[in-house]
Design a protein around this motif. Structure first.
Motif, PDB file in Angstrom:
ATOM      1  N   ILE A 139       0.848  -1.188   0.000  1.00 31.86           N
ATOM      2  CA  ILE A 139       0.000   0.000   0.000  1.00 31.86           C
ATOM      3  C   ILE A 139       0.889   1.244   0.000  1.00 31.86           C
ATOM      4  CG2 ILE A 139      -1.953  -1.125   1.137  1.00 31.86           C
ATOM      5  CD1 ILE A 139      -1.051   0.092   3.773  1.00 31.86           C
ATOM      6  N   GLY A 198       2.090   1.919  11.569  1.00 34.28           N
ATOM      7  CA  GLY A 198       0.716   1.778  11.112  1.00 34.28           C
ATOM      8  C   GLY A 198       0.571   0.795   9.961  1.00 34.28           C
ATOM      9  N   THR A 199       1.461   0.892   8.973  1.00 34.11           N
ATOM     10  CA  THR A 199       1.367  -0.002   7.819  1.00 34.11           C
ATOM     11  C   THR A 199       1.738  -1.439   8.189  1.00 34.11           C
ATOM     12  OG1 THR A 199       3.618   0.644   7.153  1.00 34.11           O
ATOM     13  CG2 THR A 199       1.776   1.794   6.114  1.00 34.11           C
ATOM     14  N   THR A 200       2.644  -1.615   9.147  1.00 36.31           N
ATOM     15  CA  THR A 200       3.002  -2.964   9.579  1.00 36.31           C
ATOM     16  C   THR A 200       1.814  -3.650  10.233  1.00 36.31           C
ATOM     17  OG1 THR A 200       5.318  -2.331   9.910  1.00 36.31           O
ATOM     18  CG2 THR A 200       4.567  -4.331  11.005  1.00 36.31           C
ATOM     19  N   VAL A 201       1.069  -2.908  11.034  1.00 34.47           N
ATOM     20  CA  VAL A 201      -0.152  -3.459  11.634  1.00 34.47           C
ATOM     21  C   VAL A 201      -1.131  -3.863  10.529  1.00 34.47           C
ATOM     22  CG1 VAL A 201      -2.180  -2.921  13.044  1.00 34.47           C
ATOM     23  CG2 VAL A 201       0.090  -2.171  13.791  1.00 34.47           C
ATOM     24  N   TYR A 202      -1.271  -3.006   9.525  1.00 31.54           N
ATOM     25  CA  TYR A 202      -2.166  -3.319   8.400  1.00 31.54           C
ATOM     26  C   TYR A 202      -1.706  -4.588   7.677  1.00 31.54           C
ATOM     27  CZ  TYR A 202      -4.049  -3.185   3.665  1.00 31.54           C
ATOM     28  OH  TYR A 202      -4.639  -3.537   2.484  1.00 31.54           O
ATOM     29  N   TYR A 203      -0.399  -4.690   7.380  1.00 37.82           N
ATOM     30  CA  TYR A 203       0.114  -5.859   6.681  1.00 37.82           C
ATOM     31  C   TYR A 203      -0.124  -7.136   7.497  1.00 37.82           C
ATOM     32  CZ  TYR A 203       2.573  -2.807   3.367  1.00 37.82           C
ATOM     33  OH  TYR A 203       2.885  -1.888   2.387  1.00 37.82           O
ATOM     34  N   VAL A 205      -2.460  -7.731   9.829  1.00 36.80           N
ATOM     35  CA  VAL A 205      -3.890  -8.056   9.860  1.00 36.80           C
ATOM     36  C   VAL A 205      -4.333  -8.640   8.521  1.00 36.80           C
ATOM     37  CG1 VAL A 205      -6.218  -7.083  10.036  1.00 36.80           C
ATOM     38  CG2 VAL A 205      -4.438  -6.354  11.638  1.00 36.80           C
ATOM     39  N   THR A 206      -3.882  -8.019   7.419  1.00 40.69           N
ATOM     40  CA  THR A 206      -4.240  -8.502   6.085  1.00 40.69           C
ATOM     41  C   THR A 206      -3.663  -9.886   5.831  1.00 40.69           C
ATOM     42  OG1 THR A 206      -4.283  -6.228   5.240  1.00 40.69           O
ATOM     43  CG2 THR A 206      -4.123  -7.995   3.615  1.00 40.69           C
TER      44      THR A 206
END
Length: 220
Positions: A139, A198-203, A205-206
């Motif tokens: 992303i 923030g993006t690591t948390v997103y990755y 979870v995804t």
């Protein structure tokens, strides 16, 4: 940019980018050259050549954008590039923060955080691809995080100009928030770290959702 990110959106249509098996492509050559620049940067920095080290690091970071653009515009996105490009990004990032730490311009917790995140993304991404053929799409906030960190580390390498600290605390492990003058690069590093977390948390979870779906489909 990351060759793993494929497809261009036009209106409501998304076209998948064809991935080739070719090894000797211009984007892959650029990625390999960028990899070779990593030890050059580190040697220059440790020998006290700050300006030269900054220049090498900046060029290496800039080619991260160039090879991805070439790959997509010339339709040469490759399977090797999907692995090589992000791997070189991580190696450059870890070496960059390690070099800045070794010359005493960034606190230990920053290098621990950056290295831990990159190891997690590298090992986790490799395991998902090799075990389940799962690749989490990149992303843009993640790319912005990488860009901010690269710019910040380049600023810390150059170590000029220095800007006044905010003077809100006297904690030496929070440069920029004390009274001491710091390189402007530290603020880009902080911005990059916030986005990176923030993006690591997103990755994560995804990846967990995709993993559950893959296991359910396989009957595990």
């Amino acid at each position: 940019m990351d060759q793993a990110q494929s497809g261009n959106q036009s209106g409501s249509e998304i076209t998948e980018e064809e991935v080739t098996d070719r090894v000797l492509t211009l984007p892959n050559v650029i990625s390999f050259i960028r990899l070779c620049m990593v030890p050059v940067y580190l040697v220059l920095l440790l020998c006290g050549h700050d300006v030269a080290a900054t220049a090498v690091f900046a060029v290496a970071a800039l080619t991260d954008f160039v090879d991805g653009q070439i790959a997509r515009r010339t339709h040469t996105v490759s399977k090797l590039g999907q692995l090589l490009d992000p791997a070189v990004d991580r190696i450059l990032m870890v070496t960059g923060v390690l070099g800045v730490f070794l010359v005493g311009r960034v606190p230990l917790w920053v290098i621990v955080l950056v290295v831990a995140r990159d190891v997690l993304l590298l090992v986790g991404g490799w395991w998902l691809i090799s075990r389940y053929q799962i690749r989490v799409p990149v992303i843009y906030p993640g790319k912005f995080a990488t860009t901010f960190l690269f710019v910040g580390f380049a600023g810390l390498l150059l170590n000029w100009p220095l800007v006044p600290g905010l003077g809100v605390c006297d904690l030496p492990w929070l440069p920029g928030f004390t009274d001491a003058a710091v390189s402007w690069g530290i603020w880009f590093v902080y911005a990059g770290l916030v986005l990176a977390i923030g993006t690591t948390v997103y990755y994560c979870v995804t990846a967990l959702k995709m993993l559950r779906a893959a296991r359910a489909q396989a009957g595990e």
